[in-house]
Structure formats: structure tokens, C-alpha cells
Scaffold this active site. Structure first.
Site, PDB file in Angstrom:
ATOM      1  N   GLY A  12     -28.064   9.210  54.295  1.00  0.00           N
ATOM      2  CA  GLY A  12     -27.294  10.658  54.469  1.00  0.00           C
ATOM      3  C   GLY A  12     -25.988  11.177  55.309  1.00  0.00           C
ATOM      4  O   GLY A  12     -25.898  11.467  56.077  1.00  0.00           O
ATOM      5  N   ASN A  38     -23.440  11.767  53.163  1.00  0.00           N
ATOM      6  CA  ASN A  38     -23.209  12.515  53.057  1.00  0.00           C
ATOM      7  C   ASN A  38     -23.905  14.113  54.082  1.00  0.00           C
ATOM      8  O   ASN A  38     -22.899  15.248  54.190  1.00  0.00           O
ATOM      9  CB  ASN A  38     -23.228  13.178  51.538  1.00  0.00           C
ATOM     10  N   MET A  83     -32.569  11.369  44.863  1.00  0.00           N
ATOM     11  CA  MET A  83     -32.253  10.270  44.006  1.00  0.00           C
ATOM     12  C   MET A  83     -33.776  10.983  43.162  1.00  0.00           C
ATOM     13  O   MET A  83     -34.073   9.749  42.888  1.00  0.00           O
ATOM     14  CB  MET A  83     -33.216   8.702  44.673  1.00  0.00           C
ATOM     15  N   ILE A 107     -34.801  13.338  40.027  1.00  0.00           N
ATOM     16  CA  ILE A 107     -34.576  13.910  38.494  1.00  0.00           C
ATOM     17  C   ILE A 107     -35.493  15.222  38.630  1.00  0.00           C
ATOM     18  O   ILE A 107     -36.783  15.434  38.826  1.00  0.00           O
ATOM     19  CB  ILE A 107     -34.715  13.533  37.348  1.00  0.00           C
ATOM     20  N   LEU A 108     -35.528  16.480  38.667  1.00  0.00           N
ATOM     21  CA  LEU A 108     -35.785  17.652  39.154  1.00  0.00           C
ATOM     22  C   LEU A 108     -36.038  18.448  37.752  1.00  0.00           C
ATOM     23  O   LEU A 108     -35.780  18.114  37.021  1.00  0.00           O
ATOM     24  CB  LEU A 108     -35.149  18.482  39.816  1.00  0.00           C
ATOM     25  N   HIS A 166     -22.080  14.084  43.309  1.00  0.00           N
ATOM     26  CA  HIS A 166     -22.123  12.933  42.411  1.00  0.00           C
ATOM     27  C   HIS A 166     -21.259  12.175  42.051  1.00  0.00           C
ATOM     28  O   HIS A 166     -20.148  12.549  42.336  1.00  0.00           O
ATOM     29  CB  HIS A 166     -22.502  13.418  40.764  1.00  0.00           C
ATOM     30  N   ASP A 195     -26.248  16.089  35.663  1.00  0.00           N
ATOM     31  CA  ASP A 195     -25.212  16.565  35.957  1.00  0.00           C
ATOM     32  C   ASP A 195     -23.938  16.350  35.450  1.00  0.00           C
ATOM     33  O   ASP A 195     -22.865  16.009  35.673  1.00  0.00           O
ATOM     34  CB  ASP A 195     -24.520  14.218  35.572  1.00  0.00           C
ATOM     35  N   GLN A 230     -14.066   9.685  50.617  1.00  0.00           N
ATOM     36  CA  GLN A 230     -13.829  11.044  49.663  1.00  0.00           C
ATOM     37  C   GLN A 230     -14.912  12.304  49.716  1.00  0.00           C
ATOM     38  O   GLN A 230     -14.787  13.156  49.856  1.00  0.00           O
ATOM     39  CB  GLN A 230     -13.347  10.733  48.770  1.00  0.00           C
TER      40      GLN A 230
END
Ligand code: GRF
Length: 212
Positions: free
Chosen positions: A12, A14, A86, A88-89, A105, A141, A169
Site C-alpha cells: 500500500g 501508493n 491484485m 482482475i475485476l 500500472h 490495462d 515516480q
């Protein structure tokens, strides 16, 4: 003030960058699909409500996504930010949050969609790598791109060093993207391209390796 819900699965960092960016919105909750996600403790330390919806408790993606949506909708968020989430929705979930669901991403999309982006970039010998904040669509993505950061790949980079440098970044661009969203600066045109309602600064050129 707009409201955000952040979804995480792990460290976490980010999410932490978003919590500490002094954004012009309310961070209503952090939700994880893993009870052991380290980021949950970080969120609690910041006084943010947390919830866990474990994918292991559900037989299929549809029922997990329905439960996740239920947990999210308690907060009626304007933005749902995936931050190292992590799973996939399903298309149904993605469409439910159309225009509100964003992700970071670790590649310069559309290059290296999917997993293991740093290893694949190193394997290909690219000289520039990066990250992308984008809207999430059913096309994994490949949603409208909001902002990207590029970094040089160094000759002795490993997957670990490249990931760590890129993460720095990520922590800069994700708060910026969310700030724009909260300020209603962003619209998506009929080409699926992100446009800004007022002019933005031009970014810098990166040449790697540098010119002599
Ligand atoms: C980041 O590289 C993010 O781009 C990717 O997973 C990583 C998560 O890191 N989706 P953190 O959990 O935010 O520290």
C-alpha cells in the site's frame, strides 16, 4: 468535497502516497481483499476506515465483485482508486464504476499490460520504463490514460532496483491524477482519450542513455 475509496492488496505504498498528499477530497475508506495486507495498518494509523472483503470467501469472481461493490458503495465514493489491488475485476464491476475507477500500472501502457512488467522490460532491453495512471475499462490495462512517468533503465538494473525507482515516480503521479479528478479537471472524449478542462504544463523529455 469528493470522496475516494482506495483498494489495496499488499504494502500500500501508493495508498500511503495518496493519504499523505493532502488531496482536495475525503479519503473515506481503504478496502483490501487480503486481511494481512500491510497497507491496512498504515491506513488505520492515518485514521482511515478499513474493510476486508476476502476473495477466498467467494466461489467465483462475480460473487466476490458483488460483495466488494457492496463494501465500496457504503461510502458512495466519487472515485475508486486501485492501488496495488491484485484481483482482475469483472466487466460488471468495471462498468458499475465507469468513469470513477482508476488504476496505477507499473509500465508505460500500452506496453507491458499484465504482470511482471519490470522483468519483461529488462528482458526486452528497453532503455526507458515507466508507469501509467489510467481509467479502468473492461479491456485489462487499456483504459484512457491520465498521466505517465518515464524513467531510464540503468545497465545494472535488476527487477528489484527498477521497481523501487519506478515506485518513487508512482508516488508522484498517482496523487496528481487523483487531484485532477477531484478538481473535475479531466474528461474522456469519444476516442477514449483523456483531455483536460484547462491547459496543463508540458512534461520533460527523457533520453536514455543520455546524449554526449
Ligand atoms: C505498484 O507497482 C503498482 O503500480 C502495482 O503494484 C505495486 C503496488 O505497490 N499495481 P504498493 O502496494 O502501492 O506499494
Amino acid at each position: 468535497m469528493k470522496k475516494i475509496v482506495i483498494l489495496i492488496s499488499g504494502v500500500g505504498s501508493n495508498m500511503q502516497a495518496l493519504l499523505e498528499a493532502n488531496l482536495p477530497c475525503t479519503i473515506a475508506a481503504v478496502i483490501s481483499n487480503r486481511a494481512e495486507a500491510e497497507g491496512l495498518e498504515t491506513a488505520r494509523r492515518h485514521g482511515i476506515a478499513t474493510a476486508v472483503v476476502s476473495h477466498k470467501d467467494f466461489a467465483d469472481r462475480e460473487s466476490f465483485d458483488a460483495a466488494l461493490a457492496g463494501a465500496i458503495d457504503v461510502y458512495r465514493p466519487d472515485v475508486v482508486a486501485l492501488a496495488g489491488f491484485m484481483r482482475i475485476l469483472t466487466t460488471g464491476f468495471v462498468n458499475r464504476y465507469r468513469g470513477k475507477l482508476v488504476n496505477i500500472h507499473p509500465s508505460l501502457l500500452p506496453a507491458y499490460a499484465g504482470m511482471h512488467t519490470h522483468a519483461r522490460a529488462l528482458h526486452d532491453g528497453v532503455k526507458i520504463h515507466g508507469c501509467t495512471v489510467h481509467f479502468v475499462t473492461a479491456d485489462l490495462d487499456h483504459g484512457p490514460i491520465i498521466i505517465q512517468a518515464a524513467i531510464p533503465v540503468l545497465p545494472d538494473d535488476t527487477e528489484h532496483t527498477l521497481a523501487a525507482r519506478l515506485l518513487d515516480q508512482e508516488h508522484r503521479v498517482y496523487p496528481q491524477a487523483i487531484r485532477w479528478l477531484c478538481q473535475d479537471q479531466i474528461e474522456v472524449d469519444h476516442h477514449g482519450h483523456v483531455n483536460f478542462r484547462s491547459p496543463r504544463r508540458v512534461g520533460n523529455t527523457l533520453i536514455s542513455p543520455g546524449l554526449e
